[in-house]
Design an enzyme around this catalytic site. Structure first.
Site, mmCIF file in Angstrom:
data_model
loop_
_atom_site.group_PDB
_atom_site.id
_atom_site.type_symbol
_atom_site.label_atom_id
_atom_site.label_comp_id
_atom_site.label_asym_id
_atom_site.label_seq_id
_atom_site.Cartn_x
_atom_site.Cartn_y
_atom_site.Cartn_z
ATOM 1 N N CYS A 99 0.920 -1.125 -0.064
ATOM 2 C CA CYS A 99 0.046 -0.002 0.046
ATOM 3 C C CYS A 99 0.772 1.229 0.124
ATOM 4 O O CYS A 99 0.228 2.203 -0.087
ATOM 5 C CB CYS A 99 -0.836 -0.106 1.246
ATOM 6 S SG CYS A 99 -1.966 -1.520 1.230
ATOM 7 N N HIS A 392 -9.641 2.463 -1.986
ATOM 8 C CA HIS A 392 -7.864 2.159 -1.901
ATOM 9 C C HIS A 392 -7.488 1.210 -2.924
ATOM 10 O O HIS A 392 -7.538 0.022 -2.812
ATOM 11 C CB HIS A 392 -7.785 1.575 -0.545
ATOM 12 C CG HIS A 392 -6.451 0.978 -0.271
ATOM 13 N ND1 HIS A 392 -5.241 1.859 -0.592
ATOM 14 C CD2 HIS A 392 -5.659 -0.010 0.431
ATOM 15 C CE1 HIS A 392 -4.066 1.118 -0.251
ATOM 16 N NE2 HIS A 392 -4.461 0.137 0.381
ATOM 17 N N CYS A 422 -0.036 2.677 6.534
ATOM 18 C CA CYS A 422 0.563 1.143 6.678
ATOM 19 C C CYS A 422 0.418 0.682 5.494
ATOM 20 O O CYS A 422 -0.016 0.879 4.389
ATOM 21 C CB CYS A 422 -0.385 0.692 7.675
ATOM 22 S SG CYS A 422 -2.079 0.595 6.928
#
EC number: 2.3.1.16
Length: 436
Positions: A99, A392, A422
């Site tokens: 990510c 996302h 994160c």
């Protein structure tokens, strides 16, 4: 040796973020159903160049990322170069850091500028959860390799006889950590339990995120940083994120069942990010080159840091480890920041990190500091809503955050902003941006 990070080139020029753009973010199998990450990447880079009125031939490097890799185009960056009118000799390579992928691509381009190897580059990332590399079982894969070597029909028949019906079933991409077998959602659930984060607090954060994102779209603030995407067969378009709950009602969040711990869990689909399709990109230049070309940068990179922790416990606590490093390298404290933007993978993960930011015990035991990172001022935190609302697309989130924070700081007359996230594998990233 100084702890300060010098994010400048040999001439002392800062690394300028000249422009940023993204596609709308769409839930899996909706507006971008059938559109690959590569196609979305080409779409956003083409539009970014057009809006910036920047000659593609001036781009010296493109670093781009993708988390869910497509075997047909393993180097997405190179394919984007070939599909956007840049010189065929343009340096291009792909990165992946879960990510934090497009944070990594931004840092790579920035470091190329810092060393003097280039003066202009593009960074970004794209992911599709709708166009996935569906694999085959290990036994079928083994058999297919053996078939290549089989000479006779009898040999081939013997190979097929080794297979059962279940061996022929398609295998979707893994959603769990390779080393632990734990999914992100299971880790979020663990963090919620470990840090006593209630279902009510998670739902409240999700409601806040959707409400602020809806208000932000209504205000028109995102129009200049989100393109209109036309998708095949070109009979329709998407011009805004489609995960945002308009007119969000807090009480409705309580109706959803836990997603990962059916009996005692608190993490639900409503307080987690959905699988999302989308792409984003930014243009980076040396400060001098930007000035020479007549650009007014939307921001500058002041410092950055990456972190890595154990994957068995608190795997999504990366922001709490990376942020103090980035602050130290910028010579700042948390209270000095104008804005704080934390990627909301899950409400539980976000709230756990916020709790650790304020914890002196965590700072002493985990960070070797004698004081907490700091209590987060909610008037500075994710002021436009966060990933819980926007969605996302794994590799696209980093450069979305960078662009969004820079533009919001610009609207507020300048200042400094933290972007942090994160990532799978126990990874974390933090980047501090400054805007004049």
């Amino acid at each position: 040796m100084s702890d300060r990070q010098q994010v400048t080139n040999a001439k002392g020029e800062r690394i300028a973020i000249v422009a940023g753009l993204r596609t709308p973010f769409a839930k899996q199998a909706t507006a971008f159903h059938g559109v690959s990450a590569l196609d979305m990447g080409k779409m956003v880079v083409n539009e970014l160049l057009a809006r910036s009125e920047l000659d593609p031939k001036l781009i010296e490097q493109l670093v781009y990322g993708q988390v869910v890799q497509m075997p047909a185009a393993p180097n997405i960056a190179r394919e984007i170069v070939l599909g956007t009118g840049m010189n065929v000799s343009t340096d291009a390579y792909s990165v992946t850091r879960a990510c934090a992928t497009s944070f990594q691509s931004a840092v790579n381009v920035a470091e190329s500028i810092m060393t003097g190897n280039i003066e202009i580059g593009i960074a970004g990332g794209a992911d599709s959860s709708s166009v996935l590399p569906i694999g085959v079982s290990k036994k079928l894969a083994h058999a297919l390799v053996d078939l290549n070597k089989a000479r006779s029909f009898g040999q081939k028949l013997q190979i097929f006889r080794r297979l059962g019906i279940k061996d022929l079933l398609p295998v979707p991409p893994a959603v769990a950590e390779y080393s632990t077998g734990l999914s992100m959602g299971q880790t979020a659930e663990q963090m919620a339990k470990t840090y006593n984060i209630s279902r009510a607090d998670q739902d409240a954060l999700a409601h806040r995120s959707h409400t602020l994102a809806s208000e932000t779209w209504a205000s028109g603030h995102l129009r200049d940083e989100v393109m209109v995407a036309h998708v095949p067969p070109y009979k329709q378009f998407i011009d805004r994120d489609n995960n945002i709950r308009e007119n969000s009602v807090l009480e409705s969040y309580a109706k959803l069942r836990p997603a990962f711990d059916k009996q005692h869990g608190t993490v639900t689909a409503a307080n987690s990010t959905p699988l999302t399709d989308g792409a984003s990109a930014i243009i980076l230049m040396s400060e001098g080159r930007a000035k020479a070309l007549g650009y007014q940068p939307i921001g500058y990179i002041k410092s950055y840091a990456f972190s890595a922790i154990d994957v068995w416990q608190d795997m999504l606590m990366g922001p709490s480890y990376a942020t103090p490093l980035a602050l130290k390298r910028a010579g700042m404290e948390l209270e000095d920041l104008t804005l704080i933007e934390m990627h909301e993978a899950f409400a539980a993960q976000t709230l756990a990190n916020m709790q650790m930011f304020a914890s002196k015990k965590f700072a002493e035991e985990k960070l070797g500091r004698n004081r907490a990172i700091g209590e987060i001022d909610m008037s500075k935190f994710n002021v436009l809503g966060g990933s819980l609302a926007y969605g996302h697309p794994f590799a696209a989130t980093g450069t979305r955050l960078i662009t969004q924070v820079c533009r919001e700081l610009k609207r507020r007359g300048g200042g400094t902003g933290l972007t942090t996230a994160c990532a799978a594998g126990g990874l974390g990233v933090a980047m501090i941006l400054e805007v004049e």
